[in-house]
Structures are given as C-alpha cells and as structure tokens.
Scaffold this active site. Structure first.
Site, PDB file in Angstrom:
ATOM      1  N   LYS A  99       0.839  -1.199   0.000  1.00  0.00           N
ATOM      2  CA  LYS A  99       0.000   0.000   0.000  1.00  0.00           C
ATOM      3  C   LYS A  99       0.877   1.254   0.000  1.00  0.00           C
ATOM      4  O   LYS A  99       0.579   2.229  -0.689  1.00  0.00           O
ATOM      5  CB  LYS A  99      -0.909  -0.030   1.230  1.00  0.00           C
ATOM      6  CG  LYS A  99      -1.804   1.165   1.421  1.00  0.00           C
ATOM      7  CD  LYS A  99      -2.869   0.888   2.462  1.00  0.00           C
ATOM      8  CE  LYS A  99      -2.306   0.728   3.857  1.00  0.00           C
ATOM      9  NZ  LYS A  99      -1.944   2.000   4.510  1.00  0.00           N
ATOM     10  N   SER A 100       1.953   1.223   0.772  1.00  0.00           N
ATOM     11  CA  SER A 100       2.835   2.389   0.871  1.00  0.00           C
ATOM     12  C   SER A 100       3.492   2.709  -0.466  1.00  0.00           C
ATOM     13  O   SER A 100       3.519   3.862  -0.907  1.00  0.00           O
ATOM     14  CB  SER A 100       3.912   2.144   1.933  1.00  0.00           C
ATOM     15  OG  SER A 100       3.336   1.971   3.201  1.00  0.00           O
ATOM     16  N   SER A 140       4.879  12.551  11.566  1.00  0.00           N
ATOM     17  CA  SER A 140       4.642  11.440  10.651  1.00  0.00           C
ATOM     18  C   SER A 140       5.503  11.602   9.396  1.00  0.00           C
ATOM     19  O   SER A 140       5.556  12.682   8.796  1.00  0.00           O
ATOM     20  CB  SER A 140       3.168  11.395  10.251  1.00  0.00           C
ATOM     21  OG  SER A 140       2.979  10.493   9.175  1.00  0.00           O
ATOM     22  N   SER A 141       6.167  10.529   9.010  1.00  0.00           N
ATOM     23  CA  SER A 141       6.999  10.582   7.802  1.00  0.00           C
ATOM     24  C   SER A 141       6.163  10.860   6.558  1.00  0.00           C
ATOM     25  O   SER A 141       6.693  11.277   5.525  1.00  0.00           O
ATOM     26  CB  SER A 141       7.762   9.267   7.630  1.00  0.00           C
ATOM     27  OG  SER A 141       6.858   8.187   7.442  1.00  0.00           O
ATOM     28  N   ASP A 154       4.087   0.375  12.388  1.00  0.00           N
ATOM     29  CA  ASP A 154       2.882  -0.332  11.951  1.00  0.00           C
ATOM     30  C   ASP A 154       2.848  -1.797  12.361  1.00  0.00           C
ATOM     31  O   ASP A 154       1.796  -2.431  12.283  1.00  0.00           O
ATOM     32  CB  ASP A 154       2.722  -0.237  10.429  1.00  0.00           C
ATOM     33  CG  ASP A 154       2.112   1.085   9.991  1.00  0.00           C
ATOM     34  OD1 ASP A 154       1.589   1.808  10.870  1.00  0.00           O
ATOM     35  OD2 ASP A 154       2.150   1.396   8.795  1.00  0.00           O
ATOM     36  N   ARG A 208      -3.896   3.773  18.674  1.00  0.00           N
ATOM     37  CA  ARG A 208      -3.592   2.346  18.688  1.00  0.00           C
ATOM     38  C   ARG A 208      -3.045   1.862  20.027  1.00  0.00           C
ATOM     39  O   ARG A 208      -3.236   0.694  20.384  1.00  0.00           O
ATOM     40  CB  ARG A 208      -2.617   2.005  17.554  1.00  0.00           C
ATOM     41  CG  ARG A 208      -3.294   2.020  16.193  1.00  0.00           C
ATOM     42  CD  ARG A 208      -2.345   1.725  15.056  1.00  0.00           C
ATOM     43  NE  ARG A 208      -3.093   1.557  13.808  1.00  0.00           N
ATOM     44  CZ  ARG A 208      -2.536   1.521  12.605  1.00  0.00           C
ATOM     45  NH1 ARG A 208      -1.229   1.638  12.469  1.00  0.00           N
ATOM     46  NH2 ARG A 208      -3.293   1.357  11.532  1.00  0.00           N
ATOM     47  N   LYS A 242      -9.333  -2.192   4.151  1.00  0.00           N
ATOM     48  CA  LYS A 242      -8.536  -0.967   4.031  1.00  0.00           C
ATOM     49  C   LYS A 242      -7.155  -1.259   3.463  1.00  0.00           C
ATOM     50  O   LYS A 242      -6.633  -0.504   2.651  1.00  0.00           O
ATOM     51  CB  LYS A 242      -8.409  -0.283   5.392  1.00  0.00           C
ATOM     52  CG  LYS A 242      -7.546   0.979   5.380  1.00  0.00           C
ATOM     53  CD  LYS A 242      -7.532   1.650   6.728  1.00  0.00           C
ATOM     54  CE  LYS A 242      -6.514   2.778   6.780  1.00  0.00           C
ATOM     55  NZ  LYS A 242      -6.813   3.853   5.826  1.00  0.00           N
TER      56      LYS A 242
END
Length: 423
Positions: free
Chosen positions: A22-23, A144-145, A305, A336, A404
């Site tokens: 996905k990335s 966040s990167s 993640d 999370r 997702k």
C-alpha cells in the site's frame, strides 16, 4: 460484520499471494499522476489504494478520502500544485480529527493556498492549486513521515525543485528512504544527507518506465505471528508439528526491500520464526527446538505499523515485551496504544501504555476465551488479533475493516485452517 474466528488443527502448509505494498502503491500513483510515461504493475488491492486512484481521477471539487490517512497527506500536496483547480479535501469523522497543520504550514511556506473549512489544523481542507515558486522548507522531523514524503513526491514538479530541512530526531526513516528510492527509480534525482532532503526539478519528460510493486510486508506480519503462535498451539494441544510440513510461502518479496517492515525477519527470529526469501517467495517456518526468550525489547520508531502484531504475538507466547518509538500510533486510524491496552486487557493480559511505548507482562494464565475484539475502524487491530484464534476462539467486531489494506485476509486465513463464521 461480527466474525467468529477459531482454529482446530495444527498449522498446514500454504501458499499465500499478497498484492503490492500500500505504501509503495500510493507513492507511485501520485508520481504517475504528476509525470507521464509511468506504468505500475501489482498495485495494492487495498481500499486505500482504490481511494487514491479514485481521487486522482476525480473532476469534482469535493474529494472524500474516507479513512485513508496516506491519501489525505499525499493529496493535500498534490492538489496544492494543480494550477487553477479548486479542491475541498475531506474524509471520515475520524479523519477530521487527525492533525494536518504541520504539512499545511509547510506547503504554505512554499506558497500554497490552503485553508481550513472547519477546525484549524484539521480536515476538511480548501485548496486552490497554483504554481509554487519557493523551494526551501523546514519542519520538525519527529512528525509522521507521510508529511515529509508528501512534500518529496511533488518536489520534482516544482520549478526550482525542493529542499526540506528536518529539525530534530527523524521518525520512520525507512519510509523517507522508500520515497526517495522510488523517485530515483522513476528518474527524478534527489538526495537525503545530514537532515536535508533535496529533490531536483524535472526539466524534461520522464522516459517510459514500468515498476512492479513489491508485496506488502505489513500484511506479511500476521503470518509471522501465526507461525510463532503455532509453537504455543502445538504445546497447548500436546502435539508436535512436523516442521517440514508447516511452511507458509508468501509472494512476492525482494531481498533488498524498500519497506521498513521487512525488519520482521530479524524481529521474529527472536520469536522462533525462520524466514528465507527464495526467488520472490518469502518462506516462513518454526525454528525447531527453539528456546523462547522471557522478554523482548524493541525500538519500533522505524516500523511502528507492526507494533500491534508483535504485542499480540508476545501475549499469546507468554513473553514480556517492551516496545518503544510508538508516538505516531496516537494519530492513526485510532489511538492504537489505548486500543491495544483495552483489548489485551479483555483477554487477561497485563499491559500499560504511555504516549510512545507499551509494556506487556508475561502471560502466566490462559487467555480468556470467546472475547469480542473491538477494532475501532482500524484494519490492523482486526488482523493483529486474529492469529490468537489459534489458541482461543475469538470474535472480531467490524471484521470487514481489513479491506482498508488487505481485502483477502479472511479467505487467506482459511487456507491455514482458521474457521470463520459471521454472527
């Protein structure tokens, strides 16, 4: 959808096919939209990638990206340089609670015309696309990167290129390096040295290029967990598995992966999982006669993640774990860390969390059976807890949320002897 999940056999061998990362897919889709001549194969079949493709193809003023945080960040940068186009970029209720101010201010420094529709610092965003003449911008490196990658992706389309000065300790360096590697791969020059990222302006048309997206390592993490937990399952059922017949093969992966989550191989070697890439297949099996540790300590600042998967694996194995570098988990699909604390506690686990870490005590009593795991609209909560069904029956709330990032997750688990039943 409430799903009952259980597992009544030893782990069978299986071959699993996981689609592209996905990335990587979302980065390449932005580059494909900005520059001609780029073809992408093995694009992720995740909801997030589909949302990105739909948004890039949209001619409507309002673009709704729902829960897709990556799309929100990358598209904010993308639409800011679409000259003459007006866009309102919005998302789900949770998305409208996720901060965007750092990225918006960085783009405004470059000359972007972006304002907030409702609450300052949060989506929805009103964006008026224009030519951005400035080339230098500074921002905190512990964010966040994806903020940094969003800027990098548009750098080649700016008339003077882009120079990003990062201040402080950098979070999730592998994702920044992934973005730079993909830029270089498609033909856009850049560098990352001494806290400064430089992206050169593309002065001519890109040559034709086809890129095959590597499969998603984050999605592979759940199979590392399953293999690790199969040792406990065999122990609980007084069975010894035939090691040669319990290999899970997953495709398709690269030894020189751009994805930070490929560190799963070394992490799970500490949890009894042998992994090897042969050709483009990742093969996972139990290490025979492995002595499990009493505790593991990991800094996951480069790969947050996979924190949920590791914490749940340790819970099932009865291993104490200390995970640090988790501050970005507070602003994901859900908080999370709090979600992990709540759901692990339901199972009988003793867990404490801070703003950037968690500590899990070694589980000395059996896990509570039949617990209903809340997923908080978070795909990784559903998938991280599912492997525990090898040890005790579970119920997963809103199980369809896995679409997702990994729509085929439940059907793939059935190949491994998992039983699923909608309630």
């Amino acid at each position: 959808m409430l799903l009952k999940v259980s597992h009544k056999t030893v782990l069978p061998p299986a071959e699993i096919v996981i689609t592209g990362s996905k990335s990587e897919s979302n980065r390449l889709l932005i580059l494909q939209a900005l520059f001609d001549n780029l073809t992408i194969d093995n694009v992720s079949n995740s909801d997030d990638a589909a949302v990105m493709q739909k948004a890039l193809a949209s001619t409507q003023e309002t673009v709704n990206i729902h829960h897709a945080g990556t799309a929100m960040r990358f598209l904010t940068a993308y639409f800011s340089i679409q000259e003459g186009r007006k866009t309102v970029l919005t998302g789900s209720e949770r998305m409208q609670e996720r901060p965007m101010k750092i990225l918006v201010e960085a783009l405004q420094t470059l000359g972007a015309d972006i304002s907030y529709v409702n609450n300052e610092g949060y989506p929805p965003l009103r964006i008026k696309g224009k030519l951005l003449q400035e080339k230098k911008v500074s921002l905190q490196a512990n964010v966040s990167s994806q903020y940094i990658s969003a800027l990098m992706l548009i750098g080649g389309a700016l008339p003077e290129g882009l120079e990003i000065h990062l201040e402080g300790k950098i979070t999730s360096i592998p994702y920044i390096e992934m973005t730079l590697a993909l830029l270089l791969d498609v033909g856009i020059q850049g560098s990352f040295k001494n806290q400064i990222i430089t992206i050169q302006s593309l002065k001519q048309k890109l040559p034709a290029k086809k890129i095959v997206v590597e499969s998603d390592w984050s999605s592979a993490s759940y199979y590392f967990s399953i293999v690790a937990l199969s040792a406990r399952q065999a122990q609980d059922k007084s069975q010894k598995q035939n090691q040669s017949n319990s290999t899970i093969s997953i495709s398709s992966y690269k030894k020189d992966s751009l994805q930070g989550d490929s560190v799963l191989q070394s992490i799970y070697a500490q949890l009894g999982v042998y992994s090897k890439i042969a050709g483009h297949q990742l093969n996972l099996s139990l290490i025979e006669d492995f002595n499990f540790p009493e505790q593991i300590r990991l800094d996951l600042s480069k790969c947050p993640d996979i924190a949920q998967t590791i914490a749940v694996t340790c819970l099932g194995l009865g291993i104490s774990c200390d995970l640090t570098g988790l501050h970005t988990l507070k602003i994901k699909e859900t908080d999370r860390l709090e979600a992990l604390r709540e759901e692990i506690s339901k199972l009988g686990g003793n867990i404490t969390v801070t703003n950037d870490s968690l500590h899990l005590e070694a589980q000395t009593t059996p896990l509570t059976s039949g617990v209903s795991i809340a997923t908080y609209h978070d795909h990784r909560m559903a998938m991280a807890f599912a492997p525990l069904a090898m040890l005790v029956p579970l119920q997963i709330e809103d199980a369809g949320v896995v679409s997702k990032s990994y729509p085929d997750f439940w059907s793939d688990l059935e190949q491994l002897g998992f039983l699923t039943e909608q309630v």
